[in-house]
Design a protein around this motif. Structure first.
Motif, PDB file in Angstrom:
ATOM      1  N   PHE A  15       3.701  -8.243 -12.724  1.00  0.00           N
ATOM      2  CA  PHE A  15       4.958  -8.890 -13.078  1.00  0.00           C
ATOM      3  C   PHE A  15       6.057  -7.849 -13.139  1.00  0.00           C
ATOM      4  N   ARG A  16       6.988  -7.921 -12.199  1.00  0.00           N
ATOM      5  CA  ARG A  16       8.123  -7.005 -12.134  1.00  0.00           C
ATOM      6  C   ARG A  16       9.343  -7.796 -11.674  1.00  0.00           C
ATOM      7  N   ASP A  17      10.515  -7.356 -12.077  1.00  0.00           N
ATOM      8  CA  ASP A  17      11.770  -7.995 -11.653  1.00  0.00           C
ATOM      9  C   ASP A  17      11.756  -9.506 -11.894  1.00  0.00           C
ATOM     10  N   ASN A  18      11.254  -9.900 -13.054  1.00  0.00           N
ATOM     11  CA  ASN A  18      11.207 -11.315 -13.458  1.00  0.00           C
ATOM     12  C   ASN A  18      10.395 -12.202 -12.522  1.00  0.00           C
ATOM     13  N   GLY A  19       9.410 -11.624 -11.870  1.00  0.00           N
ATOM     14  CA  GLY A  19       8.555 -12.415 -11.006  1.00  0.00           C
ATOM     15  C   GLY A  19       7.229 -11.729 -10.754  1.00  0.00           C
ATOM     16  N   PHE A  20       6.279 -12.522 -10.301  1.00  0.00           N
ATOM     17  CA  PHE A  20       4.959 -11.995  -9.975  1.00  0.00           C
ATOM     18  C   PHE A  20       4.905 -11.567  -8.520  1.00  0.00           C
ATOM     19  N   HIS A  21       4.119 -10.540  -8.260  1.00  0.00           N
ATOM     20  CA  HIS A  21       3.846 -10.163  -6.884  1.00  0.00           C
ATOM     21  C   HIS A  21       2.402  -9.693  -6.761  1.00  0.00           C
ATOM     22  N   ASP A  22       1.923  -9.683  -5.536  1.00  0.00           N
ATOM     23  CA  ASP A  22       0.541  -9.293  -5.276  1.00  0.00           C
ATOM     24  C   ASP A  22       0.387  -7.777  -5.297  1.00  0.00           C
ATOM     25  N   LYS A  23      -0.815  -7.362  -5.639  1.00  0.00           N
ATOM     26  CA  LYS A  23      -1.200  -5.950  -5.494  1.00  0.00           C
ATOM     27  C   LYS A  23      -2.247  -5.901  -4.388  1.00  0.00           C
ATOM     28  N   LEU A  24      -2.107  -4.913  -3.538  1.00  0.00           N
ATOM     29  CA  LEU A  24      -3.053  -4.731  -2.447  1.00  0.00           C
ATOM     30  C   LEU A  24      -4.073  -3.674  -2.836  1.00  0.00           C
ATOM     31  N   ILE A  25      -5.317  -3.931  -2.503  1.00  0.00           N
ATOM     32  CA  ILE A  25      -6.392  -2.962  -2.716  1.00  0.00           C
ATOM     33  C   ILE A  25      -6.599  -2.254  -1.387  1.00  0.00           C
ATOM     34  N   MET A  26      -6.540  -0.933  -1.432  1.00  0.00           N
ATOM     35  CA  MET A  26      -6.726  -0.137  -0.225  1.00  0.00           C
ATOM     36  C   MET A  26      -7.796   0.924  -0.497  1.00  0.00           C
ATOM     37  N   SER A  27      -8.453   1.349   0.569  1.00  0.00           N
ATOM     38  CA  SER A  27      -9.431   2.427   0.403  1.00  0.00           C
ATOM     39  C   SER A  27      -9.552   3.224   1.688  1.00  0.00           C
ATOM     40  N   ILE A  28     -10.143   4.392   1.527  1.00  0.00           N
ATOM     41  CA  ILE A  28     -10.502   5.242   2.664  1.00  0.00           C
ATOM     42  C   ILE A  28     -11.883   5.817   2.359  1.00  0.00           C
ATOM     43  N   LEU A  29     -12.724   5.853   3.374  1.00  0.00           N
ATOM     44  CA  LEU A  29     -14.065   6.411   3.239  1.00  0.00           C
ATOM     45  C   LEU A  29     -14.075   7.844   3.756  1.00  0.00           C
ATOM     46  N   LYS A  30     -15.010   8.615   3.252  1.00  0.00           N
ATOM     47  CA  LYS A  30     -15.113  10.011   3.681  1.00  0.00           C
ATOM     48  C   LYS A  30     -15.273  10.103   5.202  1.00  0.00           C
ATOM     49  N   SER A  31     -16.077   9.226   5.790  1.00  0.00           N
ATOM     50  CA  SER A  31     -16.291   9.257   7.243  1.00  0.00           C
ATOM     51  C   SER A  31     -14.986   8.981   7.993  1.00  0.00           C
ATOM     52  N   GLU A  32     -14.151   8.077   7.484  1.00  0.00           N
ATOM     53  CA  GLU A  32     -12.856   7.785   8.119  1.00  0.00           C
ATOM     54  C   GLU A  32     -11.917   8.979   7.992  1.00  0.00           C
ATOM     55  N   TRP A  33     -11.933   9.602   6.827  1.00  0.00           N
ATOM     56  CA  TRP A  33     -11.088  10.766   6.583  1.00  0.00           C
ATOM     57  C   TRP A  33     -11.482  11.916   7.523  1.00  0.00           C
ATOM     58  N   LYS A  34     -12.805  12.149   7.631  1.00  0.00           N
ATOM     59  CA  LYS A  34     -13.305  13.204   8.524  1.00  0.00           C
ATOM     60  C   LYS A  34     -12.898  12.918   9.971  1.00  0.00           C
ATOM     61  N   GLU A  35     -13.022  11.665  10.381  1.00  0.00           N
ATOM     62  CA  GLU A  35     -12.666  11.276  11.742  1.00  0.00           C
ATOM     63  C   GLU A  35     -11.181  11.548  12.008  1.00  0.00           C
ATOM     64  N   ARG A  36     -10.337  11.235  11.037  1.00  0.00           N
ATOM     65  CA  ARG A  36      -8.895  11.491  11.171  1.00  0.00           C
ATOM     66  C   ARG A  36      -8.633  12.994  11.320  1.00  0.00           C
ATOM     67  N   LYS A  37      -9.349  13.798  10.537  1.00  0.00           N
ATOM     68  CA  LYS A  37      -9.169  15.259  10.595  1.00  0.00           C
ATOM     69  C   LYS A  37      -9.625  15.780  11.963  1.00  0.00           C
ATOM     70  N   THR A  38     -10.747  15.280  12.459  1.00  0.00           N
ATOM     71  CA  THR A  38     -11.264  15.710  13.756  1.00  0.00           C
ATOM     72  C   THR A  38     -10.289  15.327  14.860  1.00  0.00           C
ATOM     73  N   THR A  39      -9.786  14.120  14.825  1.00  0.00           N
ATOM     74  CA  THR A  39      -8.837  13.636  15.829  1.00  0.00           C
ATOM     75  C   THR A  39      -7.544  14.446  15.772  1.00  0.00           C
ATOM     76  N   ALA A  40      -7.060  14.722  14.580  1.00  0.00           N
ATOM     77  CA  ALA A  40      -5.814  15.495  14.413  1.00  0.00           C
ATOM     78  C   ALA A  40      -5.973  16.908  14.971  1.00  0.00           C
ATOM     79  N   ASN A  41      -7.136  17.501  14.792  1.00  0.00           N
ATOM     80  CA  ASN A  41      -7.361  18.870  15.284  1.00  0.00           C
ATOM     81  C   ASN A  41      -7.458  18.945  16.802  1.00  0.00           C
ATOM     82  N   LYS A  42      -7.817  17.826  17.451  1.00  0.00           N
ATOM     83  CA  LYS A  42      -7.935  17.795  18.907  1.00  0.00           C
ATOM     84  C   LYS A  42      -6.577  17.691  19.585  1.00  0.00           C
ATOM     85  N   THR A  43      -5.581  17.183  18.846  1.00  0.00           N
ATOM     86  CA  THR A  43      -4.259  16.990  19.466  1.00  0.00           C
ATOM     87  C   THR A  43      -3.354  18.157  19.251  1.00  0.00           C
TER      88      THR A  43
END
Length: 179
Positions: free
Chosen positions: A151-179
Motif C-alpha cells: 500500500f503506497r500513494d493511497n492505493g495498493f499495488h502488486d509486488k513481483l517476486i524475482m530470482s536468479i540461480l547460481k547456474s544462470e549467474w555463471k552463464e551470464r558471466k561466461t557469456t559476458a567474458n566471451k564478448t
C-alpha cells in the motif's frame, strides 16, 4: 565508482534524512514508514549492525567515501542455500546512474561465490520501474506476483517476486567474458 564496506556506528547519520524522505522510502521497507525519530532509527540501525547472519554492506562512493546506501542478502538459509537480496540507495541525486546494477552484481558475486548460495530472490514493487530494470539487467527473472501486497500513494499495488540461480549467474558471466 562505488565500493561496498561494512557499516559502522558512525555511518548512521545519513539514515536520519533518508528515512524521513517520502521519495527515498517509497518502495523500501514498510518499517521505514513507522520509524522517524532519531531514537527509533538508532534502534533499527543498532539491530542491523548486530545481525551477523545476514550480509549487510554500506554503499560508498570511492571518490569521497560518502555513504549513499546499503545492500545485502537477508534470510539466508544454509539448508536451502538461498537468501533474499535488498538494496537501498538513499542519495536521490545518484538514482538512475547505474549504481544499483553495479551493487547488485557485487552482492550476487558475494552470495554465489563467497556464501555458496544457489538461489537469490527479491521482491520489487511493480511501480518501481528503475529497480525492476536494474534487477532484470542483472539477470533476475520474474517468477511470481504478490497481488496488491503493498500500500503506497493511497492505493495498493502488486509486488513481483524475482530470482536468479547460481547456474544462470555463471552463464551470464561466461557469456559476458566471451564478448
Amino acid at each position: 565508482m562505488i565500493t561496498l564496506k561494512t557499516l559502522s556506528k558512525k555511518d548512521i547519520f545519513p539514515f536520519y534524512d533518508w528515512i524521513n524522505d517520502d521519495d527515498v522510502i517509497k518502495y523500501s521497507l514498510s518499517l521505514f514508514r513507522k520509524i522517524n525519530t532519531e531514537k527509533e532509527i538508532e534502534n533499527w540501525y543498532s539491530e542491523l549492525l548486530k545481525n551477523e547472519k545476514d550480509i549487510t554492506l554500506g554503499i560508498f562512493l570511492e571518490s569521497t567515501n560518502e555513504l549513499i546506501g546499503y545492500a545485502g542478502i537477508c534470510d539466508i538459509s544454509e539448508t536451502n542455500k538461498s537468501g533474499e537480496y535488498y538494496i537501498f540507495i538513499g542519495e536521490k541525486k545518484l538514482w538512475g546512474k547505474g549504481i544499483g546494477t553495479k551493487v547488485t552484481e557485487q552482492i550476487l558475486k558475494i552470495g554465489f561465490v563467497d556464501k555458496k548460495l544457489n538461489r537469490i530472490m527479491l521482491t520489487v514493487s511493480e511501480p518501481n520501474i528503475g529497480g525492476l530494470k536494474a534487477y532484470e539487467k542483472s539477470g533476475f527473472k520474474i517468477e511470481g506476483r504478490l497481488r496488491e501486497a503493498s500500500f503506497r500513494d493511497n492505493g495498493f499495488h502488486d509486488k513481483l517476486i524475482m530470482s536468479i540461480l547460481k547456474s544462470e549467474w555463471k552463464e551470464r558471466k561466461t557469456t559476458a567474458n566471451k564478448t
